[in-house]
Design an enzyme around this catalytic site. Structure first.
Site, mmCIF file in Angstrom:
data_model
loop_
_atom_site.group_PDB
_atom_site.id
_atom_site.type_symbol
_atom_site.label_atom_id
_atom_site.label_comp_id
_atom_site.label_asym_id
_atom_site.label_seq_id
_atom_site.Cartn_x
_atom_site.Cartn_y
_atom_site.Cartn_z
ATOM 1 N N LYS A 157 35.973 24.953 30.258
ATOM 2 C CA LYS A 157 34.742 24.617 29.524
ATOM 3 C C LYS A 157 33.523 25.068 30.320
ATOM 4 O O LYS A 157 33.454 24.842 31.542
ATOM 5 C CB LYS A 157 34.652 23.109 29.306
ATOM 6 C CG LYS A 157 35.696 22.615 28.325
ATOM 7 C CD LYS A 157 35.544 21.125 28.096
ATOM 8 C CE LYS A 157 36.637 20.650 27.167
ATOM 9 N NZ LYS A 157 37.049 19.288 27.433
ATOM 10 N N TYR A 177 52.864 28.373 38.899
ATOM 11 C CA TYR A 177 51.944 28.481 37.756
ATOM 12 C C TYR A 177 52.038 29.839 37.095
ATOM 13 O O TYR A 177 51.902 29.951 35.882
ATOM 14 C CB TYR A 177 50.510 28.182 38.201
ATOM 15 C CG TYR A 177 50.213 26.715 38.099
ATOM 16 C CD1 TYR A 177 50.647 25.838 39.086
ATOM 17 C CD2 TYR A 177 49.567 26.184 36.990
ATOM 18 C CE1 TYR A 177 50.428 24.484 38.991
ATOM 19 C CE2 TYR A 177 49.339 24.827 36.878
ATOM 20 C CZ TYR A 177 49.770 23.979 37.880
ATOM 21 O OH TYR A 177 49.553 22.634 37.779
ATOM 22 N N GLU A 217 45.955 21.766 50.245
ATOM 23 C CA GLU A 217 46.317 21.336 48.888
ATOM 24 C C GLU A 217 46.188 19.809 48.840
ATOM 25 O O GLU A 217 46.833 19.114 49.630
ATOM 26 C CB GLU A 217 47.756 21.790 48.595
ATOM 27 C CG GLU A 217 48.379 21.194 47.352
ATOM 28 C CD GLU A 217 47.622 21.536 46.078
ATOM 29 O OE1 GLU A 217 47.501 22.712 45.740
ATOM 30 O OE2 GLU A 217 47.109 20.601 45.426
ATOM 31 N N ASP A 271 42.476 26.092 39.473
ATOM 32 C CA ASP A 271 42.223 25.311 38.256
ATOM 33 C C ASP A 271 41.131 26.017 37.464
ATOM 34 O O ASP A 271 40.049 26.298 38.004
ATOM 35 C CB ASP A 271 41.772 23.894 38.630
ATOM 36 C CG ASP A 271 42.904 23.106 39.293
ATOM 37 O OD1 ASP A 271 44.071 23.294 38.899
ATOM 38 O OD2 ASP A 271 42.610 22.323 40.209
ATOM 39 N N THR A 286 54.319 32.577 41.811
ATOM 40 C CA THR A 286 54.125 31.146 42.064
ATOM 41 C C THR A 286 54.571 30.361 40.825
ATOM 42 O O THR A 286 54.829 30.929 39.768
ATOM 43 C CB THR A 286 52.652 30.796 42.353
ATOM 44 O OG1 THR A 286 51.909 30.968 41.143
ATOM 45 C CG2 THR A 286 52.080 31.651 43.459
ATOM 46 N N ASP A 341 40.886 19.040 50.793
ATOM 47 C CA ASP A 341 40.003 20.113 50.340
ATOM 48 C C ASP A 341 40.081 21.341 51.257
ATOM 49 O O ASP A 341 39.869 21.235 52.472
ATOM 50 C CB ASP A 341 38.575 19.549 50.340
ATOM 51 C CG ASP A 341 37.559 20.545 49.837
ATOM 52 O OD1 ASP A 341 37.942 21.612 49.333
ATOM 53 O OD2 ASP A 341 36.347 20.239 49.965
HETATM 54 C C1 LIG Z 1 46.740 25.429 38.847
HETATM 55 S S1 LIG Z 1 47.261 24.893 40.422
HETATM 56 C C2 LIG Z 1 47.962 26.364 41.161
HETATM 57 C C3 LIG Z 1 48.885 26.066 42.297
HETATM 58 C C4 LIG Z 1 49.523 27.274 42.989
HETATM 59 N N1 LIG Z 1 48.536 28.086 43.663
HETATM 60 C C5 LIG Z 1 50.323 28.113 42.028
HETATM 61 O O1 LIG Z 1 49.918 29.255 41.749
HETATM 62 O O2 LIG Z 1 51.381 27.642 41.558
HETATM 63 C C6 LIG Z 1 45.716 24.757 41.308
HETATM 64 C C7 LIG Z 1 45.855 23.975 42.578
HETATM 65 O O3 LIG Z 1 44.625 23.983 43.305
HETATM 66 C C8 LIG Z 1 44.503 22.744 43.946
HETATM 67 N N2 LIG Z 1 43.097 22.549 44.332
HETATM 68 C C9 LIG Z 1 42.050 22.229 43.536
HETATM 69 N N3 LIG Z 1 40.919 22.097 44.249
HETATM 70 C C10 LIG Z 1 41.257 22.352 45.550
HETATM 71 C C11 LIG Z 1 40.526 22.359 46.779
HETATM 72 N N4 LIG Z 1 39.212 22.105 46.818
HETATM 73 N N5 LIG Z 1 41.201 22.653 47.912
HETATM 74 C C12 LIG Z 1 42.527 22.910 47.887
HETATM 75 N N6 LIG Z 1 43.252 22.928 46.749
HETATM 76 C C13 LIG Z 1 42.633 22.643 45.603
HETATM 77 C C14 LIG Z 1 45.027 21.752 42.936
HETATM 78 O O4 LIG Z 1 45.436 20.528 43.507
HETATM 79 C C15 LIG Z 1 46.212 22.523 42.334
HETATM 80 O O5 LIG Z 1 47.423 22.243 42.977
#
Ligand SMILES: C[S@@+](CC[C@H](N)C(=O)[O-])C[C@H]1O[C@@H](n2cnc3c(N)ncnc32)[C@H](O)[C@@H]1O
Length: 226
Positions: A135, A207, A82, A131, A205, A109
């Site tokens: 779009k 979200y 994360e 995420d 979770t 990453d």
């Molecule tokens: C919408 S949040 C969901 C967080 C958590 N999984 C939840 O359900 O509450 C998406 C998460 O993915 C992370 N994220 C985005 N790209 C990523 C990557 N390449 N590797 C690891 N995490 C990533 C973001 O920082 C963000 O915290």
């Protein structure tokens, strides 16, 4: 990862509100102790000191799911990635409060860590509420794309499971379309309730809770690696 259609860059934020003093101290003290080795090939022995079933969570947010699963399966090893510092601080607090010894974190990453694991080494991969990038012109930023999916498929052992949750209707359709094109994953749903109701052993979770509070639907997908 050779897929030229997936953009390989981290999007989104890596920092939010400033950490409280206690959180900052936790990041300084506990993160080095539980961090995935910064370089080189990874396997269960190097990360946990012995052979054990491995689970990997992509984008663990505040770490509630990762910590819950790790608590449930203390003999298994859990690796989570994360890039968001405040999320990492949340996961560290869970590790401390639940006294977990079977969790390792990477602040960055997820794909970078996945690439360093041996093929067919993971029993589970979790991607919860990625995420959405709703779009169309941002579709290449979505984690569900051929490149990341090839990598996840390569790292899962045959019979291993990929779990995906989303509350975004665009992402839900996109994921179903992408996953239906794959011969290496079998969708485990037999009836609609299988993807409309959160399966057992799959905690809510942050979200997901937010989506449900706002009256949105959530979809739960389980795929078996063939
Ligand atoms: C919408 S949040 C969901 C967080 C958590 N999984 C939840 O359900 O509450 C998406 C998460 O993915 C992370 N994220 C985005 N790209 C990523 C990557 N390449 N590797 C690891 N995490 C990533 C973001 O920082 C963000 O915290």
């Amino acid at each position: 990862m050779k897929d030229p259609t997936t953009l390989r860059r981290l999007y989104g934020r890596s920092k939010g509100r400033p950490l409280r003093a206690g959180q900052a101290a936790l990041v300084d003290r506990l993160l080095p102790a539980v961090a995935v080795p910064a370089e080189g090939p990874l396997d269960s022995r190097r990360v946990f000191g012995n052979e054990r079933p491995l689970h990997f969570e992509i984008g663990f947010g505040a770490g509630e799911h990762l910590a819950y699963r790790a608590d449930l399966l203390p003999d298994h090893g859990f690796i989570g990635a994360e890039p968001f510092l405040n999320g990492v601080a949340g996961a560290l607090a869970q590790i401390r409060d639940r006294r977990l010894t079977n969790v390792r974190l990477h602040m960055g990453d997820a794909l970078e860590v996945l690439e360093r694991l041996p093929d067919a080494s993971l029993g589970f991969v979790y991607l919860l509420h990625p995420d959405p990038w709703p779009k169309a012109r941002h579709a290449k930023r979505r984690m569900i794309n051929p490149g990341p999916l090839d990598l996840i498929a390569a790292k899962l052992e045959p019979g291993g499971e990929f779990r995906l949750g989303t509350d975004d209707p665009v992402y839900c359709r996109w994921a179903m379309m992408m996953m239906s094109q794959r011969r290496d994953f079998e969708w485990l749903a037999e009836t609609p309730t299988d993807f409309l109701v959160r399966p057992g052993g799959w905690p809510e979770t942050r979200y997901e809770a937010k989506a449900l509070r706002q009256g949105r639907e959530v979809w739960y997908f389980r795929y078996r690696r063939r």
